[in-house]
Write a protein that holds these residues in place. Structure first.
Motif, PDB file in Angstrom:
ATOM      1  N   TYR A   1      -8.495  -7.751  24.833  1.00 23.71           N
ATOM      2  CA  TYR A   1      -9.184  -8.613  25.792  1.00 23.71           C
ATOM      3  C   TYR A   1      -8.282  -9.057  26.937  1.00 23.71           C
ATOM      4  N   THR A   2      -6.982  -9.146  26.687  1.00 22.60           N
ATOM      5  CA  THR A   2      -6.084  -9.661  27.720  1.00 22.60           C
ATOM      6  C   THR A   2      -5.462  -8.565  28.578  1.00 22.60           C
ATOM      7  N   GLN A   3      -5.313  -7.356  28.042  1.00 20.30           N
ATOM      8  CA  GLN A   3      -4.630  -6.290  28.778  1.00 20.30           C
ATOM      9  C   GLN A   3      -5.524  -5.111  29.125  1.00 20.30           C
ATOM     10  N   CYS A   4      -6.489  -4.804  28.286  1.00 21.11           N
ATOM     11  CA  CYS A   4      -7.383  -3.680  28.562  1.00 21.11           C
ATOM     12  C   CYS A   4      -8.537  -4.168  29.434  1.00 21.11           C
ATOM     13  N   HIS A   5      -8.560  -3.742  30.672  1.00 16.87           N
ATOM     14  CA  HIS A   5      -9.567  -4.226  31.626  1.00 16.87           C
ATOM     15  C   HIS A   5     -10.703  -3.231  31.849  1.00 16.87           C
ATOM     16  N   ASP A   6     -10.735  -2.208  31.022  1.00 23.60           N
ATOM     17  CA  ASP A   6     -11.800  -1.202  31.104  1.00 23.60           C
ATOM     18  C   ASP A   6     -12.784  -1.443  29.964  1.00 23.60           C
ATOM     19  N   PRO A   7     -13.964  -1.993  30.235  1.00 23.34           N
ATOM     20  CA  PRO A   7     -14.916  -2.301  29.160  1.00 23.34           C
ATOM     21  C   PRO A   7     -15.305  -1.086  28.338  1.00 23.34           C
ATOM     22  N   ALA A   8     -15.406   0.082  28.983  1.00 23.70           N
ATOM     23  CA  ALA A   8     -15.787   1.290  28.254  1.00 23.70           C
ATOM     24  C   ALA A   8     -14.703   1.689  27.252  1.00 23.70           C
ATOM     25  N   GLU A   9     -13.441   1.608  27.669  1.00 20.05           N
ATOM     26  CA  GLU A   9     -12.347   1.948  26.746  1.00 20.05           C
ATOM     27  C   GLU A   9     -12.266   0.933  25.615  1.00 20.05           C
ATOM     28  N   ARG A  10     -12.458  -0.342  25.947  1.00 26.09           N
ATOM     29  CA  ARG A  10     -12.435  -1.375  24.919  1.00 26.09           C
ATOM     30  C   ARG A  10     -13.507  -1.108  23.857  1.00 26.09           C
ATOM     31  N   ARG A  11     -14.727  -0.787  24.315  1.00 29.30           N
ATOM     32  CA  ARG A  11     -15.813  -0.531  23.376  1.00 29.30           C
ATOM     33  C   ARG A  11     -15.536   0.721  22.536  1.00 29.30           C
ATOM     34  N   ALA A  12     -15.052   1.773  23.159  1.00 30.04           N
ATOM     35  CA  ALA A  12     -14.753   3.000  22.421  1.00 30.04           C
ATOM     36  C   ALA A  12     -13.675   2.766  21.371  1.00 30.04           C
ATOM     37  N   PHE A  13     -12.675   1.979  21.713  1.00 25.42           N
ATOM     38  CA  PHE A  13     -11.596   1.670  20.769  1.00 25.42           C
ATOM     39  C   PHE A  13     -12.140   0.915  19.560  1.00 25.42           C
ATOM     40  N   ILE A  14     -12.944  -0.101  19.811  1.00 27.89           N
ATOM     41  CA  ILE A  14     -13.513  -0.883  18.714  1.00 27.89           C
ATOM     42  C   ILE A  14     -14.408  -0.010  17.838  1.00 27.89           C
TER      43      ILE A  14
ATOM     44  N   LEU B   1       0.817  -1.207   0.000  1.00 20.41           N
ATOM     45  CA  LEU B   1       0.000   0.000   0.000  1.00 20.41           C
ATOM     46  C   LEU B   1       0.854   1.262   0.000  1.00 20.41           C
ATOM     47  N   CYS B   2       2.037   1.181   0.594  1.00 20.32           N
ATOM     48  CA  CYS B   2       2.964   2.319   0.519  1.00 20.32           C
ATOM     49  C   CYS B   2       3.281   2.670  -0.939  1.00 20.32           C
ATOM     50  N   GLN B   3       3.387   1.640  -1.743  1.00 24.82           N
ATOM     51  CA  GLN B   3       3.681   1.861  -3.158  1.00 24.82           C
ATOM     52  C   GLN B   3       2.560   2.622  -3.861  1.00 24.82           C
ATOM     53  N   HIS B   4       1.383   2.598  -3.267  1.00 24.11           N
ATOM     54  CA  HIS B   4       0.229   3.319  -3.821  1.00 24.11           C
ATOM     55  C   HIS B   4      -0.036   4.620  -3.056  1.00 24.11           C
ATOM     56  N   ASN B   5       0.998   5.125  -2.356  1.00 24.32           N
ATOM     57  CA  ASN B   5       0.942   6.409  -1.656  1.00 24.32           C
ATOM     58  C   ASN B   5      -0.036   6.396  -0.475  1.00 24.32           C
ATOM     59  N   TRP B   6      -0.087   5.287   0.220  1.00 24.04           N
ATOM     60  CA  TRP B   6      -0.892   5.204   1.442  1.00 24.04           C
ATOM     61  C   TRP B   6       0.009   5.467   2.640  1.00 24.04           C
ATOM     62  N   LEU B   7      -0.557   6.116   3.662  1.00 26.19           N
ATOM     63  CA  LEU B   7       0.114   6.240   4.953  1.00 26.19           C
ATOM     64  C   LEU B   7      -0.124   4.961   5.750  1.00 26.19           C
ATOM     65  N   ILE B   8       0.879   4.551   6.512  1.00 24.87           N
ATOM     66  CA  ILE B   8       0.771   3.316   7.293  1.00 24.87           C
ATOM     67  C   ILE B   8       0.918   3.646   8.776  1.00 24.87           C
ATOM     68  N   HIS B   9      -0.071   3.260   9.557  1.00 25.12           N
ATOM     69  CA  HIS B   9      -0.024   3.398  11.013  1.00 25.12           C
ATOM     70  C   HIS B   9      -0.196   2.007  11.619  1.00 25.12           C
ATOM     71  N   ILE B  10       0.796   1.551  12.367  1.00 25.80           N
ATOM     72  CA  ILE B  10       0.749   0.220  12.979  1.00 25.80           C
ATOM     73  C   ILE B  10       0.803   0.384  14.492  1.00 25.80           C
ATOM     74  N   ILE B  11      -0.175  -0.176  15.178  1.00 30.58           N
ATOM     75  CA  ILE B  11      -0.223  -0.083  16.638  1.00 30.58           C
ATOM     76  C   ILE B  11      -0.536  -1.454  17.225  1.00 30.58           C
ATOM     77  N   THR B  12      -0.217  -1.609  18.496  1.00 31.22           N
ATOM     78  CA  THR B  12      -0.733  -2.722  19.299  1.00 31.22           C
ATOM     79  C   THR B  12      -1.529  -2.091  20.437  1.00 31.22           C
ATOM     80  N   PRO B  13      -2.623  -2.701  20.857  1.00 32.22           N
ATOM     81  CA  PRO B  13      -3.520  -2.045  21.818  1.00 32.22           C
ATOM     82  C   PRO B  13      -2.912  -1.762  23.176  1.00 32.22           C
ATOM     83  N   THR B  14      -2.135  -2.696  23.708  1.00 30.38           N
ATOM     84  CA  THR B  14      -1.628  -2.664  25.083  1.00 30.38           C
ATOM     85  C   THR B  14      -2.802  -2.524  26.052  1.00 30.38           C
ATOM     86  N   SER B  15      -2.542  -2.029  27.238  1.00 32.18           N
ATOM     87  CA  SER B  15      -3.617  -1.872  28.220  1.00 32.18           C
ATOM     88  C   SER B  15      -4.394  -0.576  28.017  1.00 32.18           C
TER      89      SER B  15
END
Length: 374
Positions: free
Chosen positions: A112-125, A36-50
Protein backbone atom coordinates in the motif's frame (compact mmCIF):
# COMPACT_ATOMS: atom_id res chain seq x y z
CA UNK A 1 6.29 -20.32 16.88
CA UNK A 2 5.23 -23.97 17.15
CA UNK A 3 1.54 -23.03 17.27
CA UNK A 4 1.78 -20.80 14.20
CA UNK A 5 3.81 -23.38 12.27
CA UNK A 6 1.21 -26.03 13.04
CA UNK A 7 -1.58 -23.65 12.10
CA UNK A 8 0.03 -22.92 8.73
CA UNK A 9 0.33 -26.62 7.91
CA UNK A 10 -3.42 -26.89 8.40
CA UNK A 11 -4.93 -23.55 7.30
CA UNK A 12 -2.31 -22.56 4.70
CA UNK A 13 -2.93 -18.82 5.10
CA UNK A 14 -2.22 -16.48 8.00
CA UNK A 15 -2.28 -12.72 8.54
CA UNK A 16 0.13 -11.67 11.30
CA UNK A 17 -0.63 -8.16 12.52
CA UNK A 18 1.04 -6.06 15.20
CA UNK A 19 2.51 -2.66 15.92
CA UNK A 20 5.86 -1.84 14.38
CA UNK A 21 8.54 -3.28 16.60
CA UNK A 22 6.26 -5.95 18.07
CA UNK A 23 8.36 -8.81 16.70
CA UNK A 24 6.51 -9.95 13.58
CA UNK A 25 9.63 -10.35 11.48
CA UNK A 26 11.60 -12.03 14.25
CA UNK A 27 8.78 -14.47 14.97
CA UNK A 28 8.54 -15.50 11.33
CA UNK A 29 12.22 -15.49 10.39
CA UNK A 30 13.70 -16.88 13.61
CA UNK A 31 10.76 -18.92 14.83
CA UNK A 32 8.20 -20.17 12.31
CA UNK A 33 10.54 -20.62 9.32
CA UNK A 34 13.08 -22.79 11.19
CA UNK A 35 10.25 -24.90 12.63
CA UNK A 36 8.90 -25.70 9.18
CA UNK A 37 12.41 -26.27 7.84
CA UNK A 38 12.66 -29.08 10.35
CA UNK A 39 9.68 -30.67 8.58
CA UNK A 40 11.39 -30.42 5.15
CA UNK A 41 9.57 -27.30 3.98
CA UNK A 42 11.12 -24.80 1.57
CA UNK A 43 11.16 -21.23 2.87
CA UNK A 44 10.74 -18.19 0.63
CA UNK A 45 10.80 -14.79 2.36
CA UNK A 46 10.10 -11.61 0.41
CA UNK A 47 9.13 -8.00 0.99
CA UNK A 48 6.86 -6.43 -1.65
CA UNK A 49 8.79 -3.20 -2.35
CA UNK A 50 7.36 -1.11 -5.19
CA UNK A 51 7.31 -4.14 -7.53
CA UNK A 52 5.74 -7.04 -5.62
CA UNK A 53 5.20 -9.29 -8.65
CA UNK A 54 8.88 -9.06 -9.52
CA UNK A 55 9.82 -9.94 -5.94
CA UNK A 56 7.53 -12.96 -5.95
CA UNK A 57 8.67 -14.16 -9.37
CA UNK A 58 12.33 -13.68 -8.50
CA UNK A 59 11.99 -15.76 -5.35
CA UNK A 60 10.14 -18.62 -7.02
CA UNK A 61 12.56 -18.76 -9.97
CA UNK A 62 15.71 -18.55 -7.88
CA UNK A 63 17.11 -21.93 -8.98
CA UNK A 64 16.14 -21.81 -12.64
CA UNK A 65 19.16 -22.03 -15.03
CA UNK A 66 18.39 -18.67 -16.65
CA UNK A 67 17.14 -16.86 -13.58
CA UNK A 68 16.68 -13.45 -15.18
CA UNK A 69 14.65 -14.72 -18.12
CA UNK A 70 12.64 -17.09 -15.92
CA UNK A 71 11.85 -14.24 -13.51
CA UNK A 72 10.70 -11.95 -16.32
CA UNK A 73 8.50 -14.67 -17.80
CA UNK A 74 6.97 -15.52 -14.44
CA UNK A 75 6.36 -11.85 -13.67
CA UNK A 76 4.45 -11.46 -16.94
CA UNK A 77 2.48 -14.62 -16.26
CA UNK A 78 1.50 -13.50 -12.76
CA UNK A 79 0.38 -10.10 -14.06
CA UNK A 80 -2.19 -11.66 -16.40
CA UNK A 81 -2.89 -14.96 -14.64
CA UNK A 82 -2.13 -14.83 -10.87
CA UNK A 83 -3.05 -18.53 -10.31
CA UNK A 84 0.05 -19.39 -12.38
CA UNK A 85 1.84 -19.20 -9.04
CA UNK A 86 0.44 -22.65 -8.19
CA UNK A 87 2.43 -24.38 -10.91
CA UNK A 88 5.60 -22.51 -9.92
CA UNK A 89 5.18 -23.52 -6.27
CA UNK A 90 4.59 -27.16 -7.19
CA UNK A 91 7.66 -27.12 -9.43
CA UNK A 92 9.83 -25.76 -6.59
CA UNK A 93 8.60 -28.41 -4.17
CA UNK A 94 9.16 -31.17 -6.74
CA UNK A 95 12.69 -29.91 -7.49
CA UNK A 96 13.68 -30.30 -3.85
CA UNK A 97 11.43 -33.24 -2.99
CA UNK A 98 10.11 -31.05 -0.16
CA UNK A 99 7.04 -31.48 2.01
CA UNK A 100 5.75 -28.02 1.23
CA UNK A 101 6.63 -24.39 0.57
CA UNK A 102 6.23 -21.51 3.00
CA UNK A 103 5.92 -18.07 1.44
CA UNK A 104 6.48 -15.28 3.96
CA UNK A 105 5.56 -11.78 2.84
CA UNK A 106 7.15 -9.50 5.42
CA UNK A 107 6.27 -5.80 5.67
CA UNK A 108 3.13 -6.39 3.64
CA UNK A 109 2.18 -2.74 4.20
CA UNK A 110 4.62 -1.93 1.37
CA UNK A 111 1.89 -3.16 -0.99
CA UNK A 112 0.00 0.00 0.00
CA UNK A 113 2.86 2.41 0.67
CA UNK A 114 5.25 1.62 -2.20
CA UNK A 115 3.29 -0.14 -4.94
CA UNK A 116 1.31 2.58 -6.71
CA UNK A 117 -0.06 0.38 -9.48
CA UNK A 118 -3.51 -0.91 -8.42
CA UNK A 119 -3.46 -3.64 -11.07
CA UNK A 120 -0.12 -5.01 -9.86
CA UNK A 121 -1.25 -4.80 -6.25
CA UNK A 122 -4.40 -6.80 -7.04
CA UNK A 123 -2.51 -9.40 -9.09
CA UNK A 124 0.02 -9.86 -6.28
CA UNK A 125 -2.69 -10.39 -3.67
CA UNK A 126 -4.57 -12.81 -5.90
CA UNK A 127 -1.35 -14.74 -6.52
CA UNK A 128 -0.84 -15.10 -2.76
CA UNK A 129 -4.39 -16.34 -2.27
CA UNK A 130 -3.96 -18.78 -5.16
CA UNK A 131 -0.71 -20.10 -3.69
CA UNK A 132 -2.45 -20.77 -0.38
CA UNK A 133 -5.14 -22.73 -2.24
CA UNK A 134 -2.62 -24.83 -4.16
CA UNK A 135 -2.45 -27.57 -1.55
CA UNK A 136 1.34 -27.45 -1.63
CA UNK A 137 2.14 -23.96 -0.26
CA UNK A 138 1.33 -21.95 2.85
CA UNK A 139 1.33 -18.15 2.89
CA UNK A 140 1.79 -15.79 5.82
CA UNK A 141 1.67 -12.02 5.47
CA UNK A 142 2.97 -9.75 8.21
CA UNK A 143 1.86 -6.14 8.36
CA UNK A 144 1.67 -3.21 10.73
CA UNK A 145 -1.52 -3.07 12.74
CA UNK A 146 -2.46 0.35 11.39
CA UNK A 147 -2.67 -1.15 7.89
CA UNK A 148 -5.00 -4.00 8.80
CA UNK A 149 -7.99 -1.97 7.64
CA UNK A 150 -6.54 -1.87 4.12
CA UNK A 151 -7.14 -5.61 3.82
CA UNK A 152 -10.84 -4.86 3.37
CA UNK A 153 -10.03 -3.28 -0.01
CA UNK A 154 -9.69 -6.76 -1.53
CA UNK A 155 -12.60 -9.19 -1.28
CA UNK A 156 -10.37 -12.23 -0.92
CA UNK A 157 -8.31 -10.75 1.91
CA UNK A 158 -11.38 -9.37 3.66
CA UNK A 159 -12.87 -12.86 3.82
CA UNK A 160 -9.65 -14.17 5.38
CA UNK A 161 -9.52 -11.68 8.25
CA UNK A 162 -12.15 -13.34 10.40
CA UNK A 163 -10.54 -16.79 10.66
CA UNK A 164 -6.93 -16.18 9.65
CA UNK A 165 -5.87 -13.07 11.59
CA UNK A 166 -3.30 -13.43 14.36
CA UNK A 167 -2.73 -10.35 16.53
CA UNK A 168 0.75 -10.22 18.00
CA UNK A 169 1.09 -8.85 21.52
CA UNK A 170 4.12 -7.97 23.62
CA UNK A 171 6.78 -10.59 24.28
CA UNK A 172 7.59 -11.74 27.79
CA UNK A 173 11.14 -11.58 29.16
CA UNK A 174 11.49 -15.32 28.63
CA UNK A 175 10.47 -14.84 24.99
CA UNK A 176 13.07 -12.11 24.60
CA UNK A 177 15.79 -14.40 25.94
CA UNK A 178 14.84 -17.03 23.35
CA UNK A 179 14.73 -14.41 20.58
CA UNK A 180 18.33 -13.50 21.40
CA UNK A 181 19.77 -16.90 22.20
CA UNK A 182 18.25 -19.32 19.69
CA UNK A 183 19.21 -17.57 16.40
CA UNK A 184 22.72 -16.96 17.72
CA UNK A 185 23.09 -20.59 18.69
CA UNK A 186 22.00 -21.74 15.24
CA UNK A 187 24.57 -19.40 13.69
CA UNK A 188 27.40 -20.63 15.90
CA UNK A 189 27.62 -17.47 18.03
CA UNK A 190 27.64 -17.25 21.81
CA UNK A 191 27.45 -14.67 24.60
CA UNK A 192 29.52 -14.21 27.71
CA UNK A 193 27.62 -15.08 30.86
CA UNK A 194 25.12 -12.42 31.86
CA UNK A 195 25.13 -10.50 28.57
CA UNK A 196 21.77 -11.77 27.34
CA UNK A 197 20.18 -10.80 30.64
CA UNK A 198 21.79 -7.36 30.31
CA UNK A 199 20.23 -6.88 26.87
CA UNK A 200 16.80 -7.76 28.26
CA UNK A 201 17.26 -5.48 31.25
CA UNK A 202 18.38 -2.52 29.14
CA UNK A 203 15.52 -2.66 26.62
CA UNK A 204 13.03 -2.84 29.51
CA UNK A 205 9.41 -2.35 28.52
CA UNK A 206 10.06 -0.14 25.51
CA UNK A 207 7.36 -0.47 22.80
CA UNK A 208 9.88 -1.31 20.08
CA UNK A 209 11.93 -3.78 22.08
CA UNK A 210 12.88 -6.17 19.30
CA UNK A 211 14.19 -3.48 16.95
CA UNK A 212 16.18 -2.07 19.85
CA UNK A 213 17.65 -5.51 20.45
CA UNK A 214 18.44 -5.78 16.76
CA UNK A 215 20.33 -2.47 16.78
CA UNK A 216 22.27 -3.37 19.93
CA UNK A 217 23.02 -6.94 18.86
CA UNK A 218 24.29 -5.81 15.47
CA UNK A 219 26.65 -3.24 16.98
CA UNK A 220 27.84 -5.72 19.63
CA UNK A 221 28.39 -8.43 17.02
CA UNK A 222 30.64 -6.05 15.07
CA UNK A 223 32.80 -5.83 18.20
CA UNK A 224 32.75 -9.56 19.05
CA UNK A 225 35.78 -11.59 20.09
CA UNK A 226 35.97 -14.44 17.56
CA UNK A 227 32.53 -16.07 17.86
CA UNK A 228 31.73 -14.63 21.28
CA UNK A 229 29.80 -11.44 21.95
CA UNK A 230 31.19 -9.74 25.02
CA UNK A 231 30.14 -7.20 27.61
CA UNK A 232 33.13 -5.09 26.56
CA UNK A 233 31.84 -5.04 22.97
CA UNK A 234 28.35 -4.16 24.18
CA UNK A 235 29.66 -1.26 26.21
CA UNK A 236 31.81 -0.04 23.32
CA UNK A 237 28.72 -0.11 21.11
CA UNK A 238 27.06 2.31 23.52
CA UNK A 239 24.66 -0.34 24.83
CA UNK A 240 21.04 -0.08 23.66
CA UNK A 241 20.91 3.70 23.90
CA UNK A 242 24.06 4.30 21.89
CA UNK A 243 23.11 1.83 19.16
CA UNK A 244 19.68 3.36 18.59
CA UNK A 245 21.14 6.88 18.59
CA UNK A 246 23.64 5.95 15.87
CA UNK A 247 20.81 4.44 13.85
CA UNK A 248 18.73 7.60 14.28
CA UNK A 249 21.53 9.81 12.99
CA UNK A 250 22.11 7.53 9.99
CA UNK A 251 18.40 7.36 9.17
CA UNK A 252 18.00 11.12 9.27
CA UNK A 253 20.97 11.65 6.97
CA UNK A 254 19.43 9.29 4.40
CA UNK A 255 15.99 10.90 4.38
CA UNK A 256 15.00 12.89 1.29
CA UNK A 257 15.44 16.61 1.84
CA UNK A 258 11.68 17.21 1.89
CA UNK A 259 11.26 14.64 4.68
CA UNK A 260 13.96 15.96 7.02
CA UNK A 261 12.02 18.92 8.48
CA UNK A 262 8.97 16.68 8.84
CA UNK A 263 11.09 14.14 10.76
CA UNK A 264 12.33 16.87 13.09
CA UNK A 265 8.81 18.06 13.77
CA UNK A 266 7.54 14.52 14.32
CA UNK A 267 10.12 13.88 17.00
CA UNK A 268 9.48 17.22 18.66
CA UNK A 269 5.78 16.35 18.70
CA UNK A 270 6.59 12.98 20.25
CA UNK A 271 8.52 14.65 23.08
CA UNK A 272 6.84 16.39 26.01
CA UNK A 273 8.93 19.29 27.28
CA UNK A 274 8.01 20.79 30.63
CA UNK A 275 8.99 24.27 31.71
CA UNK A 276 11.83 22.91 33.82
CA UNK A 277 11.99 19.33 32.53
CA UNK A 278 12.27 16.41 32.56
CA UNK A 279 11.58 15.47 28.96
CA UNK A 280 9.07 12.66 28.54
CA UNK A 281 7.70 10.58 25.71
CA UNK A 282 4.33 11.49 24.20
CA UNK A 283 1.95 8.96 22.67
CA UNK A 284 -0.10 10.60 19.94
CA UNK A 285 -2.81 9.92 17.40
CA UNK A 286 -1.88 10.04 13.73
CA UNK A 287 -4.17 13.04 13.16
CA UNK A 288 -1.95 15.16 15.41
CA UNK A 289 0.68 15.22 12.66
CA UNK A 290 -1.63 16.43 9.90
CA UNK A 291 -0.50 20.05 10.22
CA UNK A 292 3.18 19.24 9.63
CA UNK A 293 3.00 19.18 5.84
CA UNK A 294 1.42 17.50 2.88
CA UNK A 295 0.00 14.01 3.60
CA UNK A 296 2.26 12.19 1.13
CA UNK A 297 5.46 13.59 2.68
CA UNK A 298 4.24 12.91 6.21
CA UNK A 299 3.38 9.32 5.31
CA UNK A 300 6.71 8.79 3.56
CA UNK A 301 8.56 10.13 6.61
CA UNK A 302 6.55 8.01 9.06
CA UNK A 303 7.15 4.91 6.98
CA UNK A 304 10.89 5.58 6.80
CA UNK A 305 11.16 6.12 10.56
CA UNK A 306 9.06 3.03 11.28
CA UNK A 307 11.11 0.93 8.86
CA UNK A 308 14.25 2.04 10.70
CA UNK A 309 12.54 0.99 13.95
CA UNK A 310 12.86 4.46 15.44
CA UNK A 311 9.13 4.84 16.06
CA UNK A 312 6.30 2.39 16.58
CA UNK A 313 3.16 2.92 14.54
CA UNK A 314 -0.14 1.27 15.34
CA UNK A 315 -3.33 2.66 16.78
CA UNK A 316 -1.03 5.34 18.21
CA UNK A 317 2.47 6.61 17.42
CA UNK A 318 5.41 6.88 19.81
CA UNK A 319 9.19 6.67 19.81
CA UNK A 320 10.71 3.20 20.05
CA UNK A 321 13.07 4.22 22.83
CA UNK A 322 13.69 7.24 25.03
CA UNK A 323 17.12 7.64 23.47
CA UNK A 324 15.52 8.61 20.18
CA UNK A 325 13.34 11.32 21.63
CA UNK A 326 15.33 13.04 24.29
CA UNK A 327 18.85 11.78 24.82
CA UNK A 328 19.74 14.49 22.30
CA UNK A 329 17.66 17.08 24.16
CA UNK A 330 19.67 16.79 27.35
CA UNK A 331 22.06 19.73 27.20
CA UNK A 332 19.92 22.80 26.59
CA UNK A 333 21.46 26.15 27.55
CA UNK A 334 18.03 27.83 27.48
CA UNK A 335 18.68 30.36 24.75
CA UNK A 336 17.94 30.75 21.03
CA UNK A 337 14.90 28.41 21.07
CA UNK A 338 11.45 29.16 22.39
CA UNK A 339 9.17 26.23 23.16
CA UNK A 340 5.58 26.65 24.26
CA UNK A 341 4.87 24.01 26.90
CA UNK A 342 2.18 23.27 29.45
CA UNK A 343 0.49 26.58 30.28
CA UNK A 344 2.11 28.23 27.25
CA UNK A 345 5.02 29.52 29.31
CA UNK A 346 7.95 30.52 27.14
CA UNK A 347 10.99 28.34 27.67
CA UNK A 348 14.14 29.35 25.81
CA UNK A 349 16.50 26.53 25.05
CA UNK A 350 19.65 26.20 23.01
CA UNK A 351 20.05 23.18 20.74
CA UNK A 352 23.53 24.11 19.61
CA UNK A 353 25.38 22.54 22.54
CA UNK A 354 24.12 19.01 22.18
CA UNK A 355 26.18 16.09 23.46
CA UNK A 356 28.63 14.62 20.92
CA UNK A 357 27.84 17.28 18.36
CA UNK A 358 24.60 15.68 17.20
CA UNK A 359 21.02 16.71 17.70
CA UNK A 360 17.60 15.14 17.72
CA UNK A 361 17.63 13.57 14.27
CA UNK A 362 19.51 16.51 12.87
CA UNK A 363 17.72 19.43 14.54
CA UNK A 364 20.03 22.39 14.10
CA UNK A 365 19.94 25.77 15.78
CA UNK A 366 17.80 28.10 13.71
CA UNK A 367 16.83 31.72 14.20
CA UNK A 368 13.96 32.06 16.67
CA UNK A 369 11.82 29.05 15.66
CA UNK A 370 8.77 28.31 17.78
CA UNK A 371 7.45 24.79 18.34
CA UNK A 372 4.19 24.05 20.12
CA UNK A 373 4.44 20.90 22.23
CA UNK A 374 1.90 19.57 24.68
Amino acid sequence: SDDIAARLREQRFLILSGDSGSGKSSLLRAGVAPRLCQHNWLIHIITPTSRPLEQLASSLMVEEPDWLEATANMQRALATDPPAVRLAAKRRVAQKNAAGLLLVVDQFEEVYTQCHDPAERRAFIEALLAAADSGIAAVVIALRADFTGHLAEHDGLRSKVRDHLELLGALSQADLVRVIAEPAQRGGWSFVQGLIEQFVLDVGEEPGRLPLLSHALDETWKRRRATVMTLKGYNEAGRVEGAITKSADTTYARLPEACQPIARDIFLTLTEVGETGPYTRRVIQRAELNSLGDPATINATLNALAAARLITVGATIQVAHEAVSYTHLDVYKRQDYTILAGDQADVAVDLAGIVSGTTLLGIKARSNPVAAIG
